[in-house]
Write an enzyme that holds these catalytic residues in place. Structure first.
Site, PDB file in Angstrom:
ATOM      1  N   GLU A   1       0.825  -1.213   0.000  1.00 40.49           N
ATOM      2  CA  GLU A   1       0.000   0.000   0.000  1.00 40.49           C
ATOM      3  C   GLU A   1       0.859   1.264   0.000  1.00 40.49           C
ATOM      4  OE1 GLU A   1      -3.190   0.339  -0.423  1.00 40.49           O
ATOM      5  OE2 GLU A   1      -3.642  -1.799  -0.464  1.00 40.49           O
TER       6      GLU A   1
ATOM      7  N   ASP B   1      -6.270   8.887  -0.209  1.00 37.62           N
ATOM      8  CA  ASP B   1      -5.793   7.800   0.645  1.00 37.62           C
ATOM      9  C   ASP B   1      -4.638   8.307   1.499  1.00 37.62           C
ATOM     10  OD1 ASP B   1      -7.526   5.939  -0.389  1.00 37.62           O
ATOM     11  OD2 ASP B   1      -6.088   5.088  -1.796  1.00 37.62           O
TER      12      ASP B   1
END
Ligand SMILES: *[C@@H]1O[C@H](CO)[C@@H](O)[C@H](O)[C@H]1NC(C)=O
Length: 148
Positions: A54, A71
């Site tokens: 990620e 994000d």
């Protein structure tokens, strides 16, 4: 003397704003202490693998998405549902400012990640995990790390 002092001060400031990249084992230790190992059945390897894909362990990672959301942090937690970016918008299920998810102190990010796993019933939230970690032998991810 004065120049040296200024230089030293600049060094400090630079250290403060520099994004923090954790090492794999440091992260393993923090995750383990925070109770992520086997949280909802997901072994430590899942968490380390997920954070790698990620954010590459970058605490200040931020990605703006096409839908206008962003994000945040080491777990790439999205502002649309999970954190608060502006005053009167967003669901903010984690009851946290998005900016608190990009600090070196991972406490808030870990609490929020746990909530995501609990509320969405698993780690499918993370595409990086689905693609690279799910169903794999993940023991390598904590190999060589001292976890006590
Ligand atoms: C970490 O993330 C920040 C914010 O996205 C970025 O500016 C920085 O280059 C990243 N650091 C590394 C080493 O990838």
């Amino acid at each position: 003397m004065k120049a040296a002092g200024t230089l030293a001060l600049m060094g400090c400031l630079i250290t403060v704003v520099e994004p923090k990249i954790y090492t794999r084992c440091k992260l393993a230790k923090i995750f383990s202490r925070a109770g992520l190992d086997n949280y909802r059945g997901f072994s430590l390897g899942n968490w380390i693998c997920m954070a790698y894909y990620e954010s590459h362990y970058n605490t200040t990672a931020q990605t703006d998405l096409e839908d206008g959301s962003t994000d945040y942090g080491i777990f790439k937690i999205n502002s649309y549902t999970w954190c608060r970016r502006a005053k009167l918008q967003e669901k903010n299920h984690c009851h946290v400012a998005c900016s608190d998810l990009i600090t070196d102190d991972l406490t808030d990010a870990i609490i929020c990640a746990k909530k995501i796993v609990k509320e969405t019933e698993g780690m499918n939230y993370w595409q990086g995990w689905k693609k690279h970690c799910e169903g794999k032998d993940l023991s390598e991810w904590k190999k060589g790390c001292e976890l006590s």
